[in-house]
Structures are given as structure tokens and as C-alpha cells.
Design a protein around this motif. Structure first.
Motif, short mmCIF file in Angstrom:
data_model
loop_
_atom_site.label_atom_id
_atom_site.label_comp_id
_atom_site.label_asym_id
_atom_site.label_seq_id
_atom_site.Cartn_x
_atom_site.Cartn_y
_atom_site.Cartn_z
N ASP A 1 0.86 -1.19 0.00
CA ASP A 1 0.00 0.00 0.00
C ASP A 1 0.89 1.24 0.00
N LEU A 2 1.32 1.65 -1.18
CA LEU A 2 2.27 2.76 -1.30
C LEU A 2 1.68 4.05 -0.77
N PRO A 3 2.45 4.82 0.00
CA PRO A 3 1.97 6.11 0.50
C PRO A 3 1.79 7.12 -0.63
N LEU A 4 2.63 7.01 -1.67
CA LEU A 4 2.57 7.89 -2.84
C LEU A 4 2.85 7.07 -4.09
N THR A 5 2.31 7.51 -5.21
CA THR A 5 2.68 6.89 -6.48
C THR A 5 4.14 7.18 -6.75
N ARG A 6 4.88 6.18 -7.20
CA ARG A 6 6.30 6.40 -7.49
C ARG A 6 6.45 7.46 -8.59
N PRO A 7 7.38 8.40 -8.42
CA PRO A 7 7.58 9.46 -9.43
C PRO A 7 8.19 8.89 -10.70
N GLU A 8 7.99 9.58 -11.79
CA GLU A 8 8.48 9.07 -13.07
C GLU A 8 10.00 9.13 -13.18
N TRP A 9 10.65 9.91 -12.30
CA TRP A 9 12.12 9.94 -12.35
C TRP A 9 12.75 8.72 -11.69
N LEU A 10 11.90 7.86 -11.08
CA LEU A 10 12.38 6.61 -10.50
C LEU A 10 11.91 5.44 -11.36
N SER A 11 12.84 4.59 -11.75
CA SER A 11 12.52 3.37 -12.49
C SER A 11 12.46 2.22 -11.50
N TRP A 12 11.35 1.47 -11.52
CA TRP A 12 11.13 0.42 -10.52
C TRP A 12 11.17 -0.96 -11.15
N ASP A 13 11.99 -1.85 -10.56
CA ASP A 13 12.08 -3.24 -10.98
C ASP A 13 11.30 -4.08 -9.96
N GLU A 14 10.14 -4.57 -10.36
CA GLU A 14 9.27 -5.29 -9.44
C GLU A 14 9.87 -6.60 -8.97
N GLN A 15 10.58 -7.30 -9.84
CA GLN A 15 11.15 -8.60 -9.47
C GLN A 15 12.31 -8.44 -8.49
N GLN A 16 13.16 -7.46 -8.72
CA GLN A 16 14.33 -7.26 -7.86
C GLN A 16 14.05 -6.30 -6.70
N HIS A 17 12.89 -5.65 -6.73
CA HIS A 17 12.56 -4.63 -5.74
C HIS A 17 13.66 -3.57 -5.68
N THR A 18 14.00 -3.08 -6.86
CA THR A 18 15.07 -2.10 -6.99
C THR A 18 14.56 -0.84 -7.66
N ALA A 19 14.93 0.29 -7.10
CA ALA A 19 14.58 1.59 -7.67
C ALA A 19 15.84 2.24 -8.22
N THR A 20 15.77 2.70 -9.47
CA THR A 20 16.90 3.35 -10.12
C THR A 20 16.51 4.77 -10.52
N ILE A 21 17.40 5.71 -10.27
CA ILE A 21 17.14 7.09 -10.65
C ILE A 21 17.35 7.23 -12.15
N ALA A 22 16.24 7.33 -12.89
CA ALA A 22 16.31 7.44 -14.35
C ALA A 22 16.87 8.79 -14.77
N HIS A 23 16.45 9.82 -14.06
CA HIS A 23 17.00 11.17 -14.27
C HIS A 23 16.75 11.98 -13.02
N LEU A 24 17.41 13.11 -12.88
CA LEU A 24 17.27 13.91 -11.67
C LEU A 24 15.86 14.52 -11.59
N PRO A 25 15.32 14.60 -10.39
CA PRO A 25 13.97 15.16 -10.23
C PRO A 25 13.93 16.65 -10.54
N ALA A 26 12.74 17.12 -10.92
CA ALA A 26 12.53 18.54 -11.19
C ALA A 26 11.81 19.16 -10.00
N ALA A 27 11.72 20.49 -10.02
CA ALA A 27 11.09 21.20 -8.91
C ALA A 27 9.63 20.79 -8.72
N ASP A 28 8.92 20.53 -9.81
CA ASP A 28 7.51 20.18 -9.70
C ASP A 28 7.28 18.71 -9.31
#
Length: 205
Positions: free
Chosen positions: A159-186
Motif C-alpha cells: 500500500d504505497l503512500p505515494l505513487t512512485r515518481p516518473e524519475w524513478l525506475s522500478w524493478d518489481e522482481q528485484q525490488h530495486t529503484a533506479t534514478i532514471a534522471h534527476l527530479p525537477a522542482a515540480d
């Protein structure tokens, strides 16, 4: 000034908005400011200083920082070539404890900070315990295999507290989050007028 350890909902009511990094609770049922005269306080007009202070406090409480930590981040943000406010928000979002929270490993940033401090988290395959580390594009975080069984982690991933941002790439099998690009102000998950924060520190640094 140390980190706040008091009632979190009271802080959100005082600031007038929900802060997802501070608490999963919502002030929807009690939207007025705390105190005996909270309802009347909503009609008062804030001074220019009051507005600047409130915007600054939103960042400090959501990200769980001390005043000294936020001041240091502002100093670092000033050194960049990009607008100071945008750089400040990016630095806050890039903190390891916040990335762990946004990835869904913990229900709040405070809980994510505890995971990091207790060495449950791996950064690029290595154990780390510094919540304030700044991640870069391409960095990956995951939890140790044993830590994935922690009740807090299991419940939060369901039950995620927030939807994962698009700047994070999520691997469901490995439970790994990778920073696809740096976040923006918005990408900050709550409304904040960061220019007011910049002006608050204009004569304090």
C-alpha cells in the motif's frame, strides 16, 4: 534546533496541508489550525515574514531536517548555476532517505531514515547508513534480502503512500529503484512556493 518529535498531525494543521513525508495521516477531518482559536486563525492574514516562514517550515518538516541542515542545503543550492529554489528542491528530493521513501520502502521519510541508519538499504550493491547522501542519475537502491521481510516494508510495498515518481525506475522482481534522471522542482509531492524560502534565507546566510 533539533528534529521535531511531537504530534505530526498538529504540524500539518498549523501549516495548512498534508505532508506525505511527515505522516500518512490526513488533516481532512480536522482542517483548522490547532489550538482553542484555530477556526478564527484561518481568517487572519499572515505577514510577509509569516508567509516565508510557513513555506520554509513545509520543507523542513516534510523532509525531517534540522534548521542547520536546511541552511546548509540552501548554501549549496546558491552555488549552482540553476535557479536557487529549483536546485534546493532537487537536492531535497535526491536525499537517500527521501528516495527510499519515494521508492515505497517506508511509509514516511522518518521511517526511511531509520531503515538507512540501521543498514537495511543497499546503494549500488553496497551497504550504506547515511540518510543525507545525495544520489545521482543511474544510482540504484534496494533492500537487503532479509530486510524485505520486515513487516513495515511488506505493508508499505503493498500500500504505497505515494505513487512512485516518473524519475524513478522500478524493478518489481528485484525490488530495486533506479534514478532514471534527476527530479525537477515540480516533482515535490506537495505545493510549496520555494521563492518564498529563498527570500527567507536571503538575509540569513
Amino acid at each position: 534546533m533539533s528534529r521535531f518529535t511531537g504530534p505530526r498531525l498538529k504540524i500539518m494543521r498549523a501549516l495548512g496541508l498534508d505532508l506525505p513525508g511527515l505522516s500518512r495521516k490526513s488533516m481532512e477531518s480536522r482542517p483548522t489550525p490547532p489550538g482553542q482559536h484555530g477556526a478564527k486563525a484561518t481568517r487572519r492574514r499572515k505577514s510577509d515574514f509569516g508567509v516565508k516562514l510557513q513555506e520554509k517550515q513545509k520543507l523542513r518538516f516534510n523532509y525531517g531536517l534540522t534548521e542547520r541542515q536546511l541552511r546548509r542545503l540552501m548554501i549549496d543550492a546558491r552555488r549552482g548555476k540553476a535557479p536557487t529554489g529549483e536546485t534546493l528542491l532537487q537536492l531535497l528530493e535526491r536525499r537517500l532517505d527521501n528516495v527510499a521513501f519515494r521508492a515505497g520502502f517506508a511509509p514516511t521519510i522518518a521511517a526511511a531514515r531509520q531503515l538507512v541508519s540501521h543498514r537495511h538499504l543497499l546503494l549500488n550493491g553496497r551497504s550504506v547508513n547515511i540518510p543525507s547522501m545525495r544520489l545521482r542519475a543511474g544510482d540504484s537502491i534496494t533492500l537487503k534480502a532479509s530486510s524485505l521481510q520486515l513487516p513495515l516494508v511488506v505493508e508499505t510495498l503493498k500500500d504505497l503512500p505515494l505513487t512512485r515518481p516518473e524519475w524513478l525506475s522500478w524493478d518489481e522482481q528485484q525490488h530495486t529503484a533506479t534514478i532514471a534522471h534527476l527530479p525537477a522542482a515540480d516533482d515535490v509531492p506537495f505545493p510549496v512556493d520555494v521563492q518564498q524560502v529563498v527570500e527567507y534565507y536571503a538575509n540569513r546566510i
